[in-house]
Design a protein around this motif. Structure first.
Motif, mmCIF file in Angstrom:
data_model
loop_
_atom_site.group_PDB
_atom_site.id
_atom_site.type_symbol
_atom_site.label_atom_id
_atom_site.label_comp_id
_atom_site.label_asym_id
_atom_site.label_seq_id
_atom_site.Cartn_x
_atom_site.Cartn_y
_atom_site.Cartn_z
ATOM 1 N N THR A 760 43.270 20.819 49.236
ATOM 2 C CA THR A 760 42.209 20.397 50.412
ATOM 3 C C THR A 760 40.877 21.011 50.092
ATOM 4 O OG1 THR A 760 42.846 22.211 51.761
ATOM 5 C CG2 THR A 760 43.740 20.023 52.238
ATOM 6 N N SER A 761 40.887 22.077 49.470
ATOM 7 C CA SER A 761 39.570 22.612 49.118
ATOM 8 C C SER A 761 39.509 23.523 47.733
ATOM 9 C CB SER A 761 38.866 23.461 50.435
ATOM 10 O OG SER A 761 37.819 23.929 50.048
ATOM 11 N N TYR A 762 38.855 22.895 46.775
ATOM 12 C CA TYR A 762 38.708 23.695 45.484
ATOM 13 C C TYR A 762 37.800 24.775 45.826
ATOM 14 C CZ TYR A 762 41.714 20.610 42.704
ATOM 15 O OH TYR A 762 42.708 20.136 42.032
ATOM 16 N N LYS A 763 36.825 24.545 46.641
ATOM 17 C CA LYS A 763 35.756 25.703 46.836
ATOM 18 C C LYS A 763 36.421 26.857 47.475
ATOM 19 C CE LYS A 763 31.246 26.353 48.797
ATOM 20 N NZ LYS A 763 31.177 27.570 49.527
ATOM 21 N N THR A 764 37.365 26.562 48.637
ATOM 22 C CA THR A 764 37.842 27.542 49.453
ATOM 23 C C THR A 764 38.809 28.209 48.230
ATOM 24 O OG1 THR A 764 37.943 26.418 51.204
ATOM 25 C CG2 THR A 764 39.193 28.165 51.302
ATOM 26 N N LEU A 765 39.549 27.748 47.328
ATOM 27 C CA LEU A 765 40.380 28.464 46.300
ATOM 28 C C LEU A 765 39.779 29.273 45.488
ATOM 29 C CD1 LEU A 765 42.890 25.520 45.524
ATOM 30 C CD2 LEU A 765 43.339 27.535 47.008
ATOM 31 N N TYR A 766 38.717 28.648 44.938
ATOM 32 C CA TYR A 766 37.705 29.540 44.028
ATOM 33 C C TYR A 766 36.871 30.573 44.796
ATOM 34 C CZ TYR A 766 33.633 30.071 40.983
ATOM 35 O OH TYR A 766 32.648 30.798 40.229
ATOM 36 N N ASP A 767 36.360 30.353 45.924
ATOM 37 C CA ASP A 767 35.683 31.438 46.700
ATOM 38 C C ASP A 767 36.739 32.759 46.971
ATOM 39 O OD1 ASP A 767 33.377 30.316 46.795
ATOM 40 O OD2 ASP A 767 33.414 29.508 48.867
ATOM 41 N N ASN A 768 38.002 32.312 47.379
ATOM 42 C CA ASN A 768 38.900 33.430 47.453
ATOM 43 C C ASN A 768 39.305 34.242 46.121
ATOM 44 O OD1 ASN A 768 42.403 33.699 47.218
ATOM 45 N ND2 ASN A 768 41.443 34.533 49.067
ATOM 46 N N ASP A 784 46.996 48.143 40.326
ATOM 47 C CA ASP A 784 47.270 47.740 41.760
ATOM 48 C C ASP A 784 46.443 46.736 42.282
ATOM 49 O OD1 ASP A 784 47.931 48.268 44.464
ATOM 50 O OD2 ASP A 784 46.437 49.514 44.726
ATOM 51 N N ARG A 785 46.540 45.623 41.474
ATOM 52 C CA ARG A 785 45.819 44.267 41.818
ATOM 53 C C ARG A 785 46.370 43.365 42.895
ATOM 54 N NH1 ARG A 785 42.342 42.778 37.935
ATOM 55 N NH2 ARG A 785 42.417 40.534 38.690
ATOM 56 N N GLU A 786 45.476 43.008 43.749
ATOM 57 C CA GLU A 786 45.905 42.178 44.895
ATOM 58 C C GLU A 786 45.765 40.744 44.422
ATOM 59 O OE1 GLU A 786 43.620 40.472 48.728
ATOM 60 O OE2 GLU A 786 43.601 42.609 48.521
ATOM 61 N N PRO A 787 46.824 40.107 44.596
ATOM 62 C CA PRO A 787 46.792 38.559 44.326
ATOM 63 C C PRO A 787 45.956 37.739 45.053
ATOM 64 C CG PRO A 787 48.844 38.805 45.540
ATOM 65 C CD PRO A 787 48.149 40.376 45.335
ATOM 66 N N ASN A 788 45.352 36.777 44.375
ATOM 67 C CA ASN A 788 44.706 35.597 45.311
ATOM 68 C C ASN A 788 45.451 34.698 45.904
ATOM 69 O OD1 ASN A 788 44.942 33.308 43.397
ATOM 70 N ND2 ASN A 788 43.289 34.592 42.020
ATOM 71 N N TYR A 789 44.874 33.787 46.550
ATOM 72 C CA TYR A 789 45.922 32.870 47.365
ATOM 73 C C TYR A 789 46.563 31.966 46.506
ATOM 74 C CZ TYR A 789 47.198 29.089 50.451
ATOM 75 O OH TYR A 789 48.048 28.021 51.231
ATOM 76 N N ILE A 790 45.818 31.428 45.184
ATOM 77 C CA ILE A 790 46.567 30.719 44.410
ATOM 78 C C ILE A 790 47.847 31.473 43.702
ATOM 79 C CG2 ILE A 790 46.289 29.417 42.116
ATOM 80 C CD1 ILE A 790 43.397 29.065 42.618
ATOM 81 N N GLN A 791 47.358 32.546 43.146
ATOM 82 C CA GLN A 791 48.525 33.232 42.841
ATOM 83 C C GLN A 791 49.746 33.587 43.722
ATOM 84 O OE1 GLN A 791 45.998 36.561 41.681
ATOM 85 N NE2 GLN A 791 45.849 35.814 39.518
ATOM 86 N N GLN A 792 49.514 33.699 45.177
ATOM 87 C CA GLN A 792 50.436 34.021 46.003
ATOM 88 C C GLN A 792 51.432 32.630 46.101
ATOM 89 O OE1 GLN A 792 48.965 35.444 49.702
ATOM 90 N NE2 GLN A 792 47.350 36.572 48.705
ATOM 91 N N CYS A 793 50.644 31.629 46.097
ATOM 92 C CA CYS A 793 51.221 30.277 46.190
ATOM 93 C C CYS A 793 52.351 29.894 44.969
ATOM 94 C CB CYS A 793 50.302 29.080 46.384
ATOM 95 S SG CYS A 793 49.519 29.103 47.969
ATOM 96 N N LEU A 794 51.765 30.282 44.044
ATOM 97 C CA LEU A 794 52.335 29.832 42.511
ATOM 98 C C LEU A 794 53.182 31.020 41.846
ATOM 99 C CD1 LEU A 794 49.466 27.619 40.930
ATOM 100 C CD2 LEU A 794 51.560 26.882 42.657
ATOM 101 N N GLN A 795 53.702 31.991 42.564
ATOM 102 C CA GLN A 795 54.094 33.251 42.135
ATOM 103 C C GLN A 795 55.458 32.675 41.587
ATOM 104 O OE1 GLN A 795 54.641 36.385 44.717
ATOM 105 N NE2 GLN A 795 55.352 37.710 43.186
#
Length: 889
Positions: A760-768, A784-795
């Motif tokens: 729905t939003s590449y901008k929102t994904l990119y900003d995150n 100790d890296r925190e995953p971004n939203y894309i990485q959480q979805c596609l883990q």
């Protein structure tokens, strides 16, 4: 000899005509004088003498001396006060450049406009302690003057002035120009992008009237003041909307043009007369025009000029020569201006060269300015423009007064400081002069008491920015319920969904009156004609004709209290209305919710500067890019097909950009946008692209609201999760129908299970993603890296990854690095074409065949598909390796 006698006789006859007119004016009335002039003009035309239509008057003040208003203030105290402000404004720039070479700043612009502002501050600009404050657009390059005054008012500290143009200092600083984003309690409007202040001021004044007509504002007493430069008026935005102000009779609008006759490099009209040009332009457009050209020092000269020779000469002088008189001494002026005729010499024989040099122009004379402001403030039925002649760098002497390099003047040497101090009678000793100190008298001094009392009388300080609005209630959930349930067998477009949501919002008892639809034209293209009869189109004078479609159900209905702002074919005008509506919570203390519908192609790339100003100003609302996507608009072709607006949207930090595919996505985004902007009161605004492509809308899957808002969620899980090879297809907007067909094709014909993801939003994904990456980097803990939203979805997701967009490939490529495997991106790079959707999607290689083949190619690259299988698929799907490249063809 005979010629001289003839000229002498003509002069005598001219004088008799002038004397006769003056007698009528003195003994009868202005209306009688106009009647006689009309009779003479009519008679001349009967005799075949063409009388040229003139839209400009002689090069003198519009308001005669005998009609000057009595000045209500203490001129002596105001002169002292202005001297202090001038000094501090100059000191800010000089000290900033002493501290940081090349940091910039402007002295000369404020030097020319200072008196124009001070008369307003002391006698006209209303603050918000006495109702709604006046809206003042301050000329951006003169911002040091506003800061200097605020310092005396106690609103800014000396440390802030010291750090002018160094706002990142830990102790605080000041931005170069008016930027509400950077000074949220101070500036109300960004103005320094040339041409934007005029058009936004016009539509602000119009919006104020609109709110009053709709009953949202209970009184309509605010004035909108726009202080502008004469050079700025060359910008198309500066003059393009002036007929709107006249047509809507915006008598709440006052333009004040600082006519110092100079641009950055030289004269605005060296060989012409910019004031006369602007007078004709605005008068022709229907404005009330007031010229303030000459100060009171000139009054005796004009009074003695009974034969009109001085006025005639001033009418003929080009601006470049007027600039020269300001630059040179009185001796040059005596010789070049008055020395051409014995009678002109006689006018100034009693004046010294210094007195000639110091003859003030109108924009530096508070008495003349006050008279003009008073006339403008009480004028009814028309907007007013005041053309005030000034001198750029006034009072700077050899340090830039009327010089072609005046705009670049940043530093003063000792002699220049001394001249400035003495000219404005500033209390700085010789010992302190080179330190360029900031000056602030004791709080109980007469001048400081006067300063405070004048603003108290006016209702408080200006500029000041406050959010006095109450949070709005969230809309009724029932408005959105139907869209969550899908459309069944009916095919609908996301454009239709948006219009239906808008229509239902008007029925909401809490929000209905606050909705402001804005459209340039083509309401019917967006399916908005159903709103014509329901809420009407705003027309200040109502509908004064019978529309041709009056007998139809959806006729073109205009009314005084209409809600739709149908602005005509002007995206810039619409965006200015959007800014006015989107900042109403600050200007009026009342939140309104603008929905600006436009062809997405003609949004960001046409009015991106205004959208940037909207972000700076803190505007809220919804920008709706209709007919979006390069291949989703059939027939229209290259100029209309948008494949880049979501790329432009990336630049705006407070903009939420979405490209929804389904009705429920649109509903979720709008519902949450209203909640964030108007209930939680976040300072963001939205860009939502919608399409005219129709298809069946599915019901909303469970537990996907968060994914819709965060930019991505899995819409469809493949039918067989157990197989080794797998495809993940990512789509958005109207192109999603091709993605779904591709997934079905892969599973049915190639035995490849395919998950479908809605982005729905590449901008929102990119900003995150970039924010998460920054956070991880600054923590300095790589393990100790925190995953971004894309990485959480596609883990743990495996297979081929294909993202298809109806926009440039750069859009999905933005986030490709955070996918678990290589992301193949398909997009619409290149020029659009006129054709049907199917042909366009084939041409740009974003139809279901190319999507499916891209997935198969990705699997082959991973060794999950044999080469002969891929070749057979290419033949079956009609993939042509020799096809023209759509990006370059």
């Amino acid at each position: 000899m005979a010629k001289d006698k003839k000229n002498e006789a003509a002069e005598k006859e001219n004088q008799e005509w002038l004397d006769s007119l003056r007698w009528v004016l003195k003994n009868e009335s202005e209306e009688r004088a106009r009647e006689l002039l009309r009779l003479l003009q009519n008679e001349a035309e009967k005799q075949g003498i063409t009388v040229s239509q003139t839209f400009h008057t002689p090069y003198i003040n519009t308001i005669p001396t005998q009609q000057d208003a009595d000045y209500p203030g203490n001129l002596e105290l105001e002169e002292k006060l202005l001297g202090l402000i001038r000094w501090n404004a100059m000191a800010m720039v000089v000290r900033a450049n002493q501290e940081s070479e090349g940091i910039g700043g402007h002295i000369s612009t404020y030097a020319s406009i200072a008196s124009l502002w001070e008369v307003g501050f002391n006698h006209f600009f209303k603050g918000d302690n006495k109702g709604a404050a006046d809206v003042v657009y301050f000329q951006g390059h003169a911002s040091p003057g506003v800061y200097a005054r605020a310092f005396l008012e106690g609103r800014l500290t000396e440390k802030q002035l010291e750090n002018f143009r160094r706002e990142l200092k830990t102790e605080g600083g000041l931005p170069s120009y008016p930027h509400p984003r950077l000074m949220p309690d101070f500036w109300l409007h960004p103005t320094v992008s040339m041409g934007l202040a005029p058009i936004t001021a016009i539509y602000q004044a119009r919006f104020n009237k609109y709110l009053y007509k709709r009953g949202i504002l209970k009184e309509n007493k605010q004035k909108v003041w726009a202080f502008l430069g004469d050079g700025e008026m060359d910008e198309p935005e500066a003059i393009g909307a002036i007929p709107v102000a006249a047509r809507d009779k915006l008598d709440n609008l006052i333009f004040v043009i600082d006519c110092n006759l100079q641009r950055l490099d030289g004269p605005v009209r060296g060989n012409g007369k910019v004031i006369q040009e602007l007078e004709a332009l605005f008068k022709g457009a229907g404005w009330n025009v007031i010229k303030v050209l000459w100060g009171s020092d000139w009054d005796p000269l004009f009074e003695k000029d009974t034969n009109g020779k001085l006025v005639k000469l001033l009418n003929e002088l080009p601006d470049g020569q007027l600039q020269k008189y300001a630059y040179e001494g009185g001796e040059y002026m005596r010789e070049d201006l008055f020395g051409k005729d014995e009678k002109l010499k006689e006018l100034v024989k009693d004046l010294s060269d210094e007195e000639l040099k110091n003859l003030r122009r109108g924009g530096h004379d508070p008495v003349k300015i006050y008279s003009a402001y008073q006339a403008a403030s009480t004028h009814e039925g028309q907007p007013t423009i005041i053309l005030a002649q000034t001198i750029k760098g006034y009072g700077q002497g050899t340090a830039g007064e009327a010089s072609n390099v005046s705009h670049k003047q940043k530093k003063f040497k000792s002699e220049a400081l001394k001249h400035f101090r003495d000219f404005f009678q500033v209390p700085v000793s010789d010992e302190e002069l080179d330190k360029v100190p900031f000056i602030k008298p004791d709080e109980d001094s007469e001048v400081m008491k006067y300063l405070r009392s004048k603003r108290e009388e006016a209702g408080g300080f200006i500029p000041r920015r406050q959010d006095k609005s109450e949070p709005l209630k969230n809309p009724d959930d029932a408005i959105f319920k139907n869209f969550f349930e899908g459309s069944g067998d009916d095919e609908v477009a996301t454009t239709m969904v948006m219009v239906q949501i808008l229509s239902q919002l008007f029925d909401d008892e809490n929000l209905g009156q606050r909705i402001v639809p804005i459209i340039p034209d083509e309401s019917r293209t967006f399916g908005m004609e159903s709103l014509f009869r329901k809420i009407g189109i705003y027309a200040p004078g109502g509908q004064q004709y019978e529309p041709v479609d009056k007998d139809s159900l959806l006729y073109y209905k205009e009314s005084e209290d209409g809600a739709i702002l149908e602005e005509g074919i002007t995206e810039a005008g619409c965006m200015s209305s959007f800014i006015a509506a989107g900042t109403s919570y600050l200007v009026h203390g009342i939140s309104t919710i603008p929905f600006f519908f436009f062809y997405s192609m003609f949004g960001f790339q046409r009015v991106g500067d205004l959208i940037w100003a909207a972000a700076d100003a803190g505007a809220k609302g919804f920008l709706v890019g209709g007919i979006s996507g390069r291949t989703s608009l059939p027939g229209e072709g290259l100029q209309h097909q948008d494949g880049q607006s979501h790329i432009y949207a990336l630049a705006f930090p407070t903009l939420m950009a979405y490209d929804p595919a389904f009705a429920y996505e649109v509903a979720v985004i709008v519902q949450d946008g209203i909640r964030r902007m108007y209930f939680e009161k976040e300072t963001v605004f939205y860009y939502i692209t919608v399409s005219n492509a129709t298809y069946k809308m599915p019901p909303m899957p469970e537990n996907n609201r968060e994914g819709i808002l965060k930019g991505m969620y899995r819409f469809k899980v493949s039918s067989d999760e157990e197989k080794g090879r797998k495809a993940h297809l990512f789509g958005s907007g109207a192109i999603m129908t091709e993605v779904l067909k591709a997934a079905e094709l892969l599973e049915k014909d190639y035995d490849v299970p395919a998950d479908v993801w809605s982005v729905t939003s590449y901008k929102t994904l990119y900003d995150n993603a970039i924010d998460t990456e920054r956070k991880n980097r600054l923590k300095a803990k790589p393990n100790d890296r925190e995953p971004n939203y894309i990485q959480q979805c596609l883990q743990d997701k495996k297979g081929a990854f294909v993202a298809v967009s109806d926009y440039l490939k750069a859009l999905p490529e933005l986030v490709a690095q955070w996918f678990p495997k290589k992301l193949t991106t398909l997009g619409t790079d290149g020029f659009g074409r006129s054709d049907e959707r199917e042909a366009l999607r084939d041409f740009f290689e974003v139809d279901y065949r190319h999507i499916a083949f891209a997935a198969l190619y990705g699997l082959a690259a991973q060794g999950e598909l044999k080469a002969e299988e891929l070749q057979r698929a290419a033949e079956d799907l009609g993939i042509n390796p020799d096809k023209n490249n759509p990006r370059t063809s």
